[in-house]
Design a protein around this motif. Structure first.
Motif, PDB file in Angstrom:
ATOM      1  N   ILE A   1       0.862  -1.174   0.000  1.00 44.42           N
ATOM      2  CA  ILE A   1       0.000   0.000   0.000  1.00 44.42           C
ATOM      3  C   ILE A   1       0.901   1.227   0.000  1.00 44.42           C
ATOM      4  O   ILE A   1       1.680   1.433   0.929  1.00 44.42           O
ATOM      5  N   ALA A   2       0.839   2.006  -1.031  1.00 46.47           N
ATOM      6  CA  ALA A   2       1.710   3.173  -1.154  1.00 46.47           C
ATOM      7  C   ALA A   2       1.325   4.272  -0.179  1.00 46.47           C
ATOM      8  O   ALA A   2       2.178   4.991   0.329  1.00 46.47           O
ATOM      9  N   ALA A   3       0.028   4.406   0.113  1.00 44.77           N
ATOM     10  CA  ALA A   3      -0.439   5.466   0.997  1.00 44.77           C
ATOM     11  C   ALA A   3      -0.043   5.169   2.439  1.00 44.77           C
ATOM     12  O   ALA A   3       0.030   4.020   2.852  1.00 44.77           O
ATOM     13  N   ARG A   4       0.219   6.225   3.186  1.00 43.92           N
ATOM     14  CA  ARG A   4       0.568   6.053   4.598  1.00 43.92           C
ATOM     15  C   ARG A   4      -0.595   5.472   5.380  1.00 43.92           C
ATOM     16  O   ARG A   4      -0.411   4.706   6.325  1.00 43.92           O
ATOM     17  N   THR A   5      -1.796   5.863   5.019  1.00 38.77           N
ATOM     18  CA  THR A   5      -2.999   5.337   5.646  1.00 38.77           C
ATOM     19  C   THR A   5      -4.172   5.543   4.707  1.00 38.77           C
ATOM     20  O   THR A   5      -4.147   6.416   3.832  1.00 38.77           O
ATOM     21  N   LEU A   6      -5.179   4.729   4.871  1.00 37.14           N
ATOM     22  CA  LEU A   6      -6.404   4.871   4.086  1.00 37.14           C
ATOM     23  C   LEU A   6      -7.494   5.584   4.874  1.00 37.14           C
ATOM     24  O   LEU A   6      -8.616   5.710   4.392  1.00 37.14           O
ATOM     25  N   ARG A   7      -7.163   6.029   6.075  1.00 34.03           N
ATOM     26  CA  ARG A   7      -8.149   6.748   6.885  1.00 34.03           C
ATOM     27  C   ARG A   7      -8.431   8.103   6.269  1.00 34.03           C
ATOM     28  O   ARG A   7      -7.529   8.809   5.806  1.00 34.03           O
TER      29      ARG A   7
ATOM     30  N   TRP B   1      -7.284  12.055  11.703  1.00 35.04           N
ATOM     31  CA  TRP B   1      -6.627  11.231  12.706  1.00 35.04           C
ATOM     32  C   TRP B   1      -5.470  11.953  13.392  1.00 35.04           C
ATOM     33  O   TRP B   1      -5.066  11.605  14.492  1.00 35.04           O
ATOM     34  N   TRP B   2      -4.934  12.973  12.763  1.00 39.56           N
ATOM     35  CA  TRP B   2      -3.786  13.704  13.295  1.00 39.56           C
ATOM     36  C   TRP B   2      -4.181  14.717  14.359  1.00 39.56           C
ATOM     37  O   TRP B   2      -3.315  15.273  15.064  1.00 39.56           O
ATOM     38  N   PHE B   3      -5.489  14.971  14.521  1.00 36.89           N
ATOM     39  CA  PHE B   3      -5.927  16.048  15.409  1.00 36.89           C
ATOM     40  C   PHE B   3      -5.630  15.716  16.876  1.00 36.89           C
ATOM     41  O   PHE B   3      -5.126  16.567  17.621  1.00 36.89           O
ATOM     42  N   GLN B   4      -5.929  14.496  17.296  1.00 28.56           N
ATOM     43  CA  GLN B   4      -5.722  14.132  18.699  1.00 28.56           C
ATOM     44  C   GLN B   4      -4.245  14.173  19.094  1.00 28.56           C
ATOM     45  O   GLN B   4      -3.908  14.767  20.129  1.00 28.56           O
TER      46      GLN B   4
ATOM     47  N   TYR C   1       0.802   8.145  29.938  1.00 33.97           N
ATOM     48  CA  TYR C   1       1.620   9.197  29.341  1.00 33.97           C
ATOM     49  C   TYR C   1       2.625   8.632  28.349  1.00 33.97           C
ATOM     50  O   TYR C   1       3.001   9.305  27.387  1.00 33.97           O
ATOM     51  N   ARG C   2       3.075   7.406  28.569  1.00 31.00           N
ATOM     52  CA  ARG C   2       3.925   6.779  27.556  1.00 31.00           C
ATOM     53  C   ARG C   2       3.185   6.714  26.224  1.00 31.00           C
ATOM     54  O   ARG C   2       3.722   7.060  25.172  1.00 31.00           O
ATOM     55  N   LYS C   3       1.948   6.241  26.285  1.00 24.62           N
ATOM     56  CA  LYS C   3       1.138   6.161  25.071  1.00 24.62           C
ATOM     57  C   LYS C   3       0.974   7.549  24.458  1.00 24.62           C
ATOM     58  O   LYS C   3       1.079   7.709  23.228  1.00 24.62           O
ATOM     59  N   ALA C   4       0.746   8.564  25.303  1.00 25.15           N
ATOM     60  CA  ALA C   4       0.491   9.911  24.797  1.00 25.15           C
ATOM     61  C   ALA C   4       1.708  10.468  24.071  1.00 25.15           C
ATOM     62  O   ALA C   4       1.606  10.940  22.928  1.00 25.15           O
ATOM     63  N   TYR C   5       2.883  10.416  24.710  1.00 21.31           N
ATOM     64  CA  TYR C   5       4.018  11.040  24.027  1.00 21.31           C
ATOM     65  C   TYR C   5       4.691  10.115  23.022  1.00 21.31           C
ATOM     66  O   TYR C   5       5.360  10.582  22.097  1.00 21.31           O
ATOM     67  N   TYR C   6       4.532   8.801  23.151  1.00 20.60           N
ATOM     68  CA  TYR C   6       5.026   7.929  22.087  1.00 20.60           C
ATOM     69  C   TYR C   6       4.308   8.241  20.774  1.00 20.60           C
ATOM     70  O   TYR C   6       4.929   8.348  19.713  1.00 20.60           O
ATOM     71  N   ARG C   7       2.992   8.378  20.861  1.00 18.32           N
ATOM     72  CA  ARG C   7       2.210   8.622  19.643  1.00 18.32           C
ATOM     73  C   ARG C   7       2.372  10.049  19.134  1.00 18.32           C
ATOM     74  O   ARG C   7       2.450  10.271  17.923  1.00 18.32           O
TER      75      ARG C   7
ATOM     76  N   TRP D   1       6.836  10.921  19.086  1.00 20.44           N
ATOM     77  CA  TRP D   1       7.662   9.981  18.333  1.00 20.44           C
ATOM     78  C   TRP D   1       6.915   9.308  17.190  1.00 20.44           C
ATOM     79  O   TRP D   1       7.509   8.550  16.435  1.00 20.44           O
ATOM     80  N   LEU D   2       5.606   9.569  17.097  1.00 22.62           N
ATOM     81  CA  LEU D   2       4.777   9.006  16.028  1.00 22.62           C
ATOM     82  C   LEU D   2       4.891   7.482  15.984  1.00 22.62           C
ATOM     83  O   LEU D   2       5.074   6.882  14.926  1.00 22.62           O
ATOM     84  N   SER D   3       4.729   6.850  17.141  1.00 22.90           N
ATOM     85  CA  SER D   3       4.961   5.415  17.240  1.00 22.90           C
ATOM     86  C   SER D   3       3.777   4.672  17.867  1.00 22.90           C
ATOM     87  O   SER D   3       3.864   4.228  19.019  1.00 22.90           O
ATOM     88  N   PRO D   4       2.702   4.477  17.099  1.00 25.09           N
ATOM     89  CA  PRO D   4       2.314   5.148  15.852  1.00 25.09           C
ATOM     90  C   PRO D   4       1.464   6.363  16.203  1.00 25.09           C
ATOM     91  O   PRO D   4       0.951   6.454  17.313  1.00 25.09           O
ATOM     92  N   PRO D   5       1.276   7.296  15.278  1.00 26.07           N
ATOM     93  CA  PRO D   5       0.501   8.497  15.594  1.00 26.07           C
ATOM     94  C   PRO D   5      -0.984   8.224  15.784  1.00 26.07           C
ATOM     95  O   PRO D   5      -1.661   8.992  16.456  1.00 26.07           O
ATOM     96  N   ALA D   6      -1.504   7.162  15.194  1.00 24.57           N
ATOM     97  CA  ALA D   6      -2.919   6.827  15.347  1.00 24.57           C
ATOM     98  C   ALA D   6      -3.127   5.381  14.916  1.00 24.57           C
ATOM     99  O   ALA D   6      -2.258   4.778  14.279  1.00 24.57           O
ATOM    100  N   CYS D   7      -4.271   4.848  15.257  1.00 28.34           N
ATOM    101  CA  CYS D   7      -4.599   3.480  14.874  1.00 28.34           C
ATOM    102  C   CYS D   7      -4.682   3.358  13.356  1.00 28.34           C
ATOM    103  O   CYS D   7      -5.248   4.225  12.680  1.00 28.34           O
ATOM    104  N   ALA D   8      -4.099   2.300  12.813  1.00 25.19           N
ATOM    105  CA  ALA D   8      -4.106   2.004  11.378  1.00 25.19           C
ATOM    106  C   ALA D   8      -3.330   3.028  10.569  1.00 25.19           C
ATOM    107  O   ALA D   8      -3.528   3.164   9.367  1.00 25.19           O
ATOM    108  N   VAL D   9      -2.406   3.766  11.237  1.00 27.22           N
ATOM    109  CA  VAL D   9      -1.524   4.694  10.540  1.00 27.22           C
ATOM    110  C   VAL D   9      -0.091   4.220  10.752  1.00 27.22           C
ATOM    111  O   VAL D   9       0.345   4.042  11.880  1.00 27.22           O
ATOM    112  N   ALA D  10       0.638   4.025   9.675  1.00 27.05           N
ATOM    113  CA  ALA D  10       1.998   3.500   9.782  1.00 27.05           C
ATOM    114  C   ALA D  10       2.915   4.504  10.457  1.00 27.05           C
ATOM    115  O   ALA D  10       2.767   5.718  10.311  1.00 27.05           O
ATOM    116  N   GLU D  11       3.881   3.990  11.214  1.00 27.89           N
ATOM    117  CA  GLU D  11       4.864   4.854  11.849  1.00 27.89           C
ATOM    118  C   GLU D  11       6.105   4.949  10.973  1.00 27.89           C
ATOM    119  O   GLU D  11       6.398   4.048  10.185  1.00 27.89           O
ATOM    120  N   PRO D  12       6.887   6.031  11.111  1.00 20.67           N
ATOM    121  CA  PRO D  12       8.040   6.216  10.229  1.00 20.67           C
ATOM    122  C   PRO D  12       9.264   5.406  10.629  1.00 20.67           C
ATOM    123  O   PRO D  12      10.239   5.384   9.881  1.00 20.67           O
TER     124      PRO D  12
END
Length: 304
Positions: free
Chosen positions: A56-62, A66-69, A147-153, A156-167
């Motif tokens: 899948i070439a796209a980063r996400t199909l959402r 999803w980036w707002f939160q 808070y780990r979940k909050a700042y990881y996502r 560090w974008l790990s991952p930034p949201a559900c079903a969104v690939a991390e870099p």
């Protein structure tokens, strides 16, 4: 054994939905998985491995925002970090009789304003008293599971949201430096309980007036009481607290008291995220209120 809607198997057995039902000599029916013969076609739902992952070439199909939160999380945490850092190094306007800022409590150096806590050390005058103590409550929050979940996502974008690939191309978990220090969360939890007791003491002391007479209450008293209460809710809803009171038990029936505590903590744990955010803003607002009083920007509202 004949089963309705089934296919006869070898040896008197029957097969239904890919499972053999075999009748033993004692009349007991057992189920066994069928033996695969021949080639298995990947990707057909028959248990065989897929030849490769879908391309899948796209980063996400959402299609939602999803980036707002994670963006809101970044903004909120950065603002708190900026404010708390400024207040910690300001080393002023943190005491207004009988209130003390939670950022500076317990104030343990001889250069502290007020006398709400014993002065244990002298310390260099250029070091803010807040720097001696903030490492413990901040360490508790930084290693907190939520808070780990909050700042990881968010950071560090790990991952930034559900079903969104991390870099990131690799993942080592929390087994290497510096993330291996996340494992000391339980000990920061214990230290956080001590600080909660001290902040509760500060709230009780705030039932005095400027002369030290008891039986008085102002708006600052309610602010410190609310701050202490929110911090208790945040601490007691912690995942580590839930494991401490009810973990490593094979039979809750043999430990009814711990089971009751575990039940209460589990209910609090369901709202741990809310308590984390509300208590974070609560401690900042409590410090801000004391700062405004100490800087003579506002006056305390006295009820009696």
């Amino acid at each position: 054994m004949d089963v309705g809607g089934t296919e006869r198997g070898v040896g008197g057995g029957a097969r239904r939905r890919g499972v053999f039902l075999r009748t033993e000599p004692q009349g007991v029916v057992t189920a066994t998985a069928p033996r695969r013969t021949g080639a298995v076609t990947p990707g057909r739902g028959d248990g065989g491995p897929a030849p490769r992952r879908a391309s899948i070439a796209a980063r996400t199909l959402r299609t939602d925002q999803w980036w707002f939160q994670p963006l809101i999380t970044v903004v909120a945490l950065v603002l708190f970090i900026i404010y708390s850092t400024f207040r910690a190094f300001q080393d002023a306007h943190y005491f207004a009789e009988p209130y003390i800022s939670p950022f500076y409590s317990p104030c343990i150096t001889t250069g502290c304003e007020g006398d709400t806590f014993p002065e244990l050390i002298t310390g260099p005058s250029w070091i803010s008293p807040a720097l001696y103590i903030l490492v413990f409550p901040l360490g508790f929050r930084l290693t907190c599971y939520y808070y780990r979940k909050a700042y990881y996502r968010s950071f560090w974008l790990s991952p930034p949201a559900c079903a969104v690939a991390e870099p990131h191309g690799s993942y080592s978990g929390e087994t290497r430096f510096p993330l291996i220090f996340q494992n000391v969360h339980r000990y920061f939890f214990y230290a956080g309980l001590v600080f909660n007791l001290i902040l509760t003491y500060d709230a009780v002391v705030s039932f005095r007036d400027e002369t030290g007479a008891w039986g008085h209450m102002g708006l600052g008293t309610l602010v410190l009481l609310a701050n202490a209460g929110l911090l208790w809710l945040y601490s007691l809803s912690c995942h580590s607290c839930r494991h401490i009171v009810g973990g490593r038990l094979n039979h809750f029936s043999r430990h009814p008291l711990r089971y009751r505590f575990w039940t209460v903590v589990s209910r609090l744990n369901a709202n741990h995220m809310r308590f984390a955010w509300v208590s974070l803003f609560g401690v900042a607002l409590a410090d801000l209120y004391v700062y405004l009083l100490a800087a003579d920007v506002i006056t305390d509202v006295r009820f009696f």
